[in-house]
Every structure is written in structure tokens, then in C-alpha cells.
Write an enzyme that holds these catalytic residues in place. Structure first.
Site, mmCIF file in Angstrom:
data_model
loop_
_atom_site.group_PDB
_atom_site.id
_atom_site.type_symbol
_atom_site.label_atom_id
_atom_site.label_comp_id
_atom_site.label_asym_id
_atom_site.label_seq_id
_atom_site.Cartn_x
_atom_site.Cartn_y
_atom_site.Cartn_z
ATOM 1 N N HIS A 97 27.208 12.770 9.670
ATOM 2 C CA HIS A 97 26.102 13.088 8.891
ATOM 3 C C HIS A 97 26.147 11.805 8.521
ATOM 4 O O HIS A 97 26.438 11.348 7.979
ATOM 5 C CB HIS A 97 25.085 13.308 8.554
ATOM 6 C CG HIS A 97 24.806 15.272 9.676
ATOM 7 N ND1 HIS A 97 24.422 16.333 8.850
ATOM 8 C CD2 HIS A 97 24.850 15.035 11.399
ATOM 9 C CE1 HIS A 97 23.972 17.430 10.387
ATOM 10 N NE2 HIS A 97 24.346 16.571 11.258
ATOM 11 N N ARG A 124 30.903 17.466 18.333
ATOM 12 C CA ARG A 124 29.132 17.025 19.196
ATOM 13 C C ARG A 124 29.916 17.137 20.722
ATOM 14 O O ARG A 124 31.198 17.177 21.072
ATOM 15 C CB ARG A 124 28.532 15.686 19.135
ATOM 16 C CG ARG A 124 28.180 15.434 17.702
ATOM 17 C CD ARG A 124 27.763 13.972 17.714
ATOM 18 N NE ARG A 124 27.218 14.262 16.821
ATOM 19 C CZ ARG A 124 27.660 13.395 15.333
ATOM 20 N NH1 ARG A 124 28.211 12.840 15.366
ATOM 21 N NH2 ARG A 124 26.857 12.684 14.621
ATOM 22 N N ARG A 171 27.778 24.070 17.128
ATOM 23 C CA ARG A 171 28.128 22.961 15.782
ATOM 24 C C ARG A 171 27.079 23.630 14.778
ATOM 25 O O ARG A 171 27.518 23.223 13.957
ATOM 26 C CB ARG A 171 27.904 21.540 16.481
ATOM 27 C CG ARG A 171 27.393 20.468 15.461
ATOM 28 C CD ARG A 171 27.623 19.160 16.328
ATOM 29 N NE ARG A 171 27.391 18.590 15.509
ATOM 30 C CZ ARG A 171 27.501 17.492 14.526
ATOM 31 N NH1 ARG A 171 29.288 17.881 14.770
ATOM 32 N NH2 ARG A 171 26.837 16.597 13.137
ATOM 33 N N HIS A 193 25.745 22.744 21.726
ATOM 34 C CA HIS A 193 24.967 22.480 19.605
ATOM 35 C C HIS A 193 25.083 23.603 18.996
ATOM 36 O O HIS A 193 25.161 23.690 17.901
ATOM 37 C CB HIS A 193 23.817 21.558 19.921
ATOM 38 C CG HIS A 193 23.988 19.724 18.940
ATOM 39 N ND1 HIS A 193 24.685 19.387 19.533
ATOM 40 C CD2 HIS A 193 23.268 19.739 17.804
ATOM 41 C CE1 HIS A 193 24.952 18.251 19.224
ATOM 42 N NE2 HIS A 193 23.803 18.338 17.547
ATOM 43 N N TYR A 215 20.507 22.930 7.366
ATOM 44 C CA TYR A 215 21.056 24.181 7.094
ATOM 45 C C TYR A 215 20.673 24.632 5.833
ATOM 46 O O TYR A 215 20.911 26.170 5.859
ATOM 47 C CB TYR A 215 22.167 23.957 7.504
ATOM 48 C CG TYR A 215 22.710 23.473 8.565
ATOM 49 C CD1 TYR A 215 22.770 24.195 9.930
ATOM 50 C CD2 TYR A 215 22.715 21.856 9.354
ATOM 51 C CE1 TYR A 215 23.094 23.500 11.660
ATOM 52 C CE2 TYR A 215 23.386 21.519 10.175
ATOM 53 C CZ TYR A 215 23.345 21.546 11.404
ATOM 54 O OH TYR A 215 24.053 21.441 12.564
ATOM 55 N N LYS A 224 28.886 8.992 16.703
ATOM 56 C CA LYS A 224 28.055 7.707 17.756
ATOM 57 C C LYS A 224 28.565 7.020 16.687
ATOM 58 O O LYS A 224 28.741 6.990 16.029
ATOM 59 C CB LYS A 224 26.225 8.909 16.796
ATOM 60 C CG LYS A 224 25.727 9.946 17.459
ATOM 61 C CD LYS A 224 24.724 10.613 16.801
ATOM 62 C CE LYS A 224 23.952 11.545 17.155
ATOM 63 N NZ LYS A 224 22.256 12.186 17.234
#
Length: 298
Positions: A267, A152, A244, A241, A276, A176
Site C-alpha cells: 500500500h 493481489r 488478501r 481479494h 483493517y 500496481k
């Protein structure tokens, strides 16, 4: 209570909750639009409509009319949320004995497929920085880590020199919620980092620096990508992004399993990674159509 009085009460409630001016105006307009629709259908002034006249059937009819007009589901969901909040307040204040919106489900929002670069585009972008200059060498590191490790942009900006294990070719990344994870980096990324650090005059902890010697910001990284995309002659706007997304898409196209990609991206839920697979299915369909002799009829 008449509808226009109820709407004024609703506006006051939103303001007392410190909602933004944008939210107050948007919700007000959504309720006003519904009342105008009801007034047209009943051939009366919207302000003279009594709250008791609002029913689940009229709300569904209103939403159906919006669908016929081609309104996006996201906008319809917001209008329904406004109606739900409005009716909930009227019930709480005793002006309605039941919530006519409670039984209506919000429209399902389809997930927007992420933008990504095709391999040829990505390779063109990677060849763009002028690595003979210190800033060009830094920009090469930006590209190699965003694409090669799927970081990120905030994770990239937060990297320090000690987060780079050059011997093991690994990065310690803070994602995150300040959760740390270890991700591999490519030989291209390692070489780019070594070239950049050898050219750099500053010895500060941050891995990436701006021209003043301070930590490179997220905003600056976005500007760097804009500049490089323009120089590379790419037609679309490039945001961090996208690299990514390209990382994940190209891994899956190459045969990587979904769980591994989930770990690499950091994730928490597999469902965040599964989007994806839609992209790789498109790729598989394209390959199938182009190569199988019976895929398309002549």
C-alpha cells in the site's frame, strides 16, 4: 431558459464528451428527478420551470427528501454530482449567474469493510485441493500465495519461476504501477511450489500454468477459487481479494504492527491499510465480551 431545454442541452454536452450511454442516461434521470421534485413542490409542470428558480435551498430540500426515503449516500453523491455538472454548464453558457450547488458538500461515503475469512474457514479452504494431481497441486500454490503472502490476483498471475527465491523464501512481486516489492512466503507455500514444479511437465517461465501449459489468467484464478469454495462447503462467494483481506486481518489479529502490514500489502498510503483495524477491533470486542467477567451483565 426553461428546464426541459436546459436538460436537452446538458444531454448534448455529455454526449459530446464521449461519456458512456449509461452515464448519460443516469445523469439525465438524476436531473429529471430533481426537476420533477421541484415541479411537485411548486405545483407546476417540470418542463415549465425556469432555471432561475433553481436555488441552493431547493437542492438541499431535494437531498433531504432523498435521505428521508433511505437512499444510500453513494447514490445521493452521484445525484449531487449530476446537479453540479448541470449547473456548471448552465453558468458557463450564461443561463445562470451563479451555481446553486457549489456550496453543497457531497455526503461522506463510509468505507465498506472488506470481506474476509475466519481462520477456521481459511484452514478448511487450504485443505481442499487434491495435491495428488498436478492441477490440485497448482491450486494449492494459488491458495498459499494469495493467503500466505497477501498477493493481489494480478500479482499472482504475473509471477515467473525466477521470482521465487526458494533459499530465502522470498517472492519478487510486481504490483500496481509495475512497482516491485519483496515479500516473504510461508513454509507451506514453499513446499506447495516445490511439489507443483516437480509434478509439472512444462518448463515455461510462468509459475502458474493452465491445463494447456499457458500462463494462468486472473479469470481462471477466480474460477479456481469458486470451485474450491464450493468443494469446501463455504457459504459465501470467495474472490481472490478476500484471501488478501484475510492475510492482513489475521496478521493484525496476531499482533503485527500496521506499518509492517502496509509494506507487505504494497500500500502506498497507510490509510489504505487502516481499514483493517476496524476488523481487528471487532475481533477484540468479541474476545473481550466472551472472556471478561464484567463485559456483559447477566
Amino acid at each position: 431558459m426553461l428546464a426541459d431545454q436546459a436538460l436537452a442541452l446538458f444531454d448534448g454536452q455529455l454526449k459530446s464528451q464521449n461519456r458512456s450511454e449509461h452515464t448519460v442516461i443516469a445523469y439525465h434521470n438524476d436531473i429529471a428527478q430533481f426537476l420533477n421534485y421541484l415541479g411537485q413542490e411548486k405545483s407546476c409542470d417540470p418542463g415549465e420551470i425556469s432555471l432561475e428558480e433553481i436555488s441552493v435551498e431547493w437542492v438541499r430540500s431535494f437531498l433531504g427528501d432523498l435521505t428521508d426515503q433511505g437512499l444510500e449516500r453513494k447514490s445521493m453523491a452521484r445525484k449531487l454530482a449530476a446537479l453540479r455538472s448541470f449547473s456548471k454548464l448552465m453558468c458557463k453558457e450564461g443561463y445562470l449567474d451563479h451555481n446553486p450547488v457549489q456550496r453543497i458538500s457531497s455526503p461522506k461515503l463510509g468505507k465498506k469493510l472488506p470481506d474476509f475469512l475466519y481462520l477456521e474457514q481459511m484452514e478448511k479452504l487450504l485443505k481442499t485441493p487434491d495435491c495428488a494431481t498436478v492441477l490440485g497441486a497448482r491450486d494449492q500454490v494459488v491458495l498459499e500465495l494469495l493467503y500466505g503472502s497477501g498477493l493481489r490476483v494480478s500479482e499472482l498471475a504475473g509471477l515467473n519461476q525466477e521470482d521465487v527465491d526458494q533459499d530465502q523464501m522470498l517472492l519478487r512481486v510486481r504490483g500496481k504501477g509495475k512497482k516491485e516489492r519483496i515479500v516473504p512466503m510461508t513454509e507451506y507455500a514453499l513446499k506447495a511450489i516445490q511439489v507443483y514444479l516437480d509434478m509439472r511437465e512444462h518448463s515455461q517461465r510462468p509459475l502458474l500454468l493452465n491445463y494447456q501449459g499457458s500462463r494462468l489468467s486472473v479469470r481462471s484464478i477466480r474460477r479456481i477459487l469458486d470451485k474450491l469454495a464450493l468443494e469446501a462447503g463455504l457459504p459465501q462467494h470467495i474472490h481472490p481479494h478476500m484471501l488478501r483481506h484475510s492475510f492482513a486481518t489475521h496478521l493484525l489479529d496476531g499482533g503485527a504492527d500496521l506499518r509492517s502490514v502496509q509494506e507487505l500489502l504494497g500500500h502506498a498510503k497507510l490509510s489504505s491499510t487502516q481499514i483493517y483495524t476496524h476488523l481487528t477491533r471487532e475481533h477484540l470486542r468479541q474476545v473481550y465480551d466472551e472472556t471478561h467477567p464484567h463485559a456483559k451483565s447477566n
